[in-house]
Design an enzyme around this catalytic site. Structure first.
Site, PDB file in Angstrom:
ATOM      1  N   TYR A 150      -8.655  -3.959  -6.109  1.00  0.00           N
ATOM      2  CA  TYR A 150      -7.620  -3.355  -5.474  1.00  0.00           C
ATOM      3  C   TYR A 150      -6.449  -2.539  -6.323  1.00  0.00           C
ATOM      4  CZ  TYR A 150      -3.501  -1.767  -2.814  1.00  0.00           C
ATOM      5  OH  TYR A 150      -2.469  -1.057  -1.898  1.00  0.00           O
ATOM      6  N   ARG A 157      -7.156   6.391  -7.392  1.00  0.00           N
ATOM      7  CA  ARG A 157      -6.553   7.187  -6.283  1.00  0.00           C
ATOM      8  C   ARG A 157      -5.214   7.899  -6.696  1.00  0.00           C
ATOM      9  NH1 ARG A 157      -4.340   4.110  -0.850  1.00  0.00           N
ATOM     10  NH2 ARG A 157      -3.223   2.738  -2.313  1.00  0.00           N
ATOM     11  N   TYR A 210       6.739   0.282  -5.519  1.00  0.00           N
ATOM     12  CA  TYR A 210       6.244  -1.094  -6.028  1.00  0.00           C
ATOM     13  C   TYR A 210       6.439  -1.284  -7.539  1.00  0.00           C
ATOM     14  CZ  TYR A 210       4.305  -2.446  -1.414  1.00  0.00           C
ATOM     15  OH  TYR A 210       3.996  -2.767  -0.179  1.00  0.00           O
ATOM     16  N   ARG A 223       4.426   4.730   4.856  1.00  0.00           N
ATOM     17  CA  ARG A 223       4.479   3.383   5.992  1.00  0.00           C
ATOM     18  C   ARG A 223       3.889   4.305   7.180  1.00  0.00           C
ATOM     19  NH1 ARG A 223       3.954  -0.695   2.918  1.00  0.00           N
ATOM     20  NH2 ARG A 223       5.732  -1.099   1.588  1.00  0.00           N
ATOM     21  N   GLU A 330      -3.297  -7.853   8.640  1.00  0.00           N
ATOM     22  CA  GLU A 330      -2.879  -6.531   8.528  1.00  0.00           C
ATOM     23  C   GLU A 330      -3.019  -5.806   9.698  1.00  0.00           C
ATOM     24  OE1 GLU A 330      -3.143  -4.552   4.537  1.00  0.00           O
ATOM     25  OE2 GLU A 330      -4.029  -2.825   5.768  1.00  0.00           O
TER      26      GLU A 330
END
Ligand code: 3EB
Length: 342
Positions: A150, A157, A210, A223, A330
């Site tokens: 990840y 990305r 983060y 979000r 999730e």
């Protein structure tokens, strides 16, 4: 349901895909284990290897639009577009990308290649806003090349956003990133020529901020994304987990994690309603997609959601690895678009 909706989500068993009204199809995804082949060569469909709620038949999500549509291909991307909306998808082998001396890991390279192709396509067709992205790839929590996959994905990305001068903070798309049971890197996306407003959650640190304990590059998503299409406000809520601030809460407690997800979704929805005061989004009328790490937790999650949202709950349940090893569930959602058949 209005057949003239600018955007409509239809959820149906794969066995009924052939009966779907074809002319309005933008594209979609089918979820099953093993993956089942998409039906129409001319339409962008992902075949995702992801098991369903126990005993469930293969399920498909199909996005429709009343706009006149045309199909196209750009590099690995198959897409369909109208005047306002574009749906695209791609599958890339995450082993074959990258030269032998490439400093990037194969998955990182595949992620960067995929997002670069997406941005090239959007630039070429004049779609400035990436609205919603679904990211799927196998072994998301496995370590290779001394880094969790990840985290490798996040580097590739973000590099593509940076090299295309796309902001990695305030205009990131709504997104999710889940582990599949097999296949390569698979990405589906919705883009638009309309203006998109990014929504953050006051209970959570923005993912793009983060700290580095979660990887060398932060994830590039908002979000939620808000957009007005065909005179209707629509919201796309990203995959939402049991995270408050930047920390995972309720280790090993799937019921408490589910409640925390729903509290986060409620907070995001309140923010969306604040930014689009006429929208009147409600938890009861969203379409949910729920990813559960352990199949045996499915019933617990379902009953917790039914308790919080009501029995009219529209949700599909899939078994998938979530992007932090300590997350058990999730939940993503969307609202404001039409839902169901013509
Ligand atoms: C989180 O809040 C949980 O990397 O695109 C949720 C939604 C998550 C999107 C992504 C990751 C992503 O950090 C994980």
């Amino acid at each position: 349901m209005p057949a003239d909706a600018m955007l409509r989500l239809e959820i149906l068993p794969a066995s009924r895909l052939a009966q779907v009204e074809q002319s309005s199809v933008l594209g979609g995804a089918c979820f099953s284990h093993p993956a089942c082949a998409p039906h129409a060569a001319d339409q962008p469909f992902l075949a995702v290897d992801m098991p369903l709620s126990p005993g469930g038949a293969a399920i498909c999500e199909v996005w429709h639009s009343h706009e006149p549509l045309e199909s196209g291909q750009h590099g690995p991307i198959h897409y369909r577009l109208g005047d306002t909306l574009l749906f695209g998808c791609l599958s890339l082998d995450d082993h074959a990308v990258g030269a032998p001396r490439d400093a990037r890991t194969p998955l990182q390279g595949a992620a960067e290649t995929a997002y670069q192709a997406i941005f090239e396509l959007l630039d070429a067709r004049g779609y400035h806003a990436l609205l919603r992205v679904w990211n799927y790839f196998p072994a998301i929590n496995r370590e290779s090349h001394a880094m969790e996959r990840y985290r490798q994905f996040n580097i590739g990305r973000q590099d593509a956003f940076l090299s295309h001068s796309r902001s990695i903070v305030d205009k990131a798309p709504a997104a999710c990133a889940l582990g599949t049971a097999g296949g390569g890197l698979q990405i589906a996306f919705l883009a638009t020529r309309a203006d998109v407003i990014s929504v953050e959650n006051p209970r959570q640190l923005s993912a793009y901020h983060y700290p580095s304990q979660y990887g060398p590059r932060s994830p590039t998503f908002s979000r939620a994304a808000l957009v007005r299409l065909g005179g209707r406000d629509m919201v796309f809520i990203s995959g939402t987990a049991s995270i408050v601030g930047h920390q995972t809460l309720h280790h090993d407690d799937v019921r408490a994690q589910t409640r925390e997800c729903l509290q986060n979704i409620a907070a995001i929805l309140a923010e969306a309603n604040r930014q689009a005061p006429e929208a009147g989004f409600r938890l009861e009328t969203l379409a949910y997609k729920v990813y559960i790490r352990q199949a045996e937790d499915m019933e617990t999650v379902r009953s917790e959601m039914a308790h919080a949202i009501g029995d009219a709950l529209s949700a599909i349940f899939l078994q998938a690895d979530v992007c932090r090893a300590d997350l058990l569930v999730e939940i993503e959602a969307s609202g404001g678009h039409a839902l169901g058949h013509d």
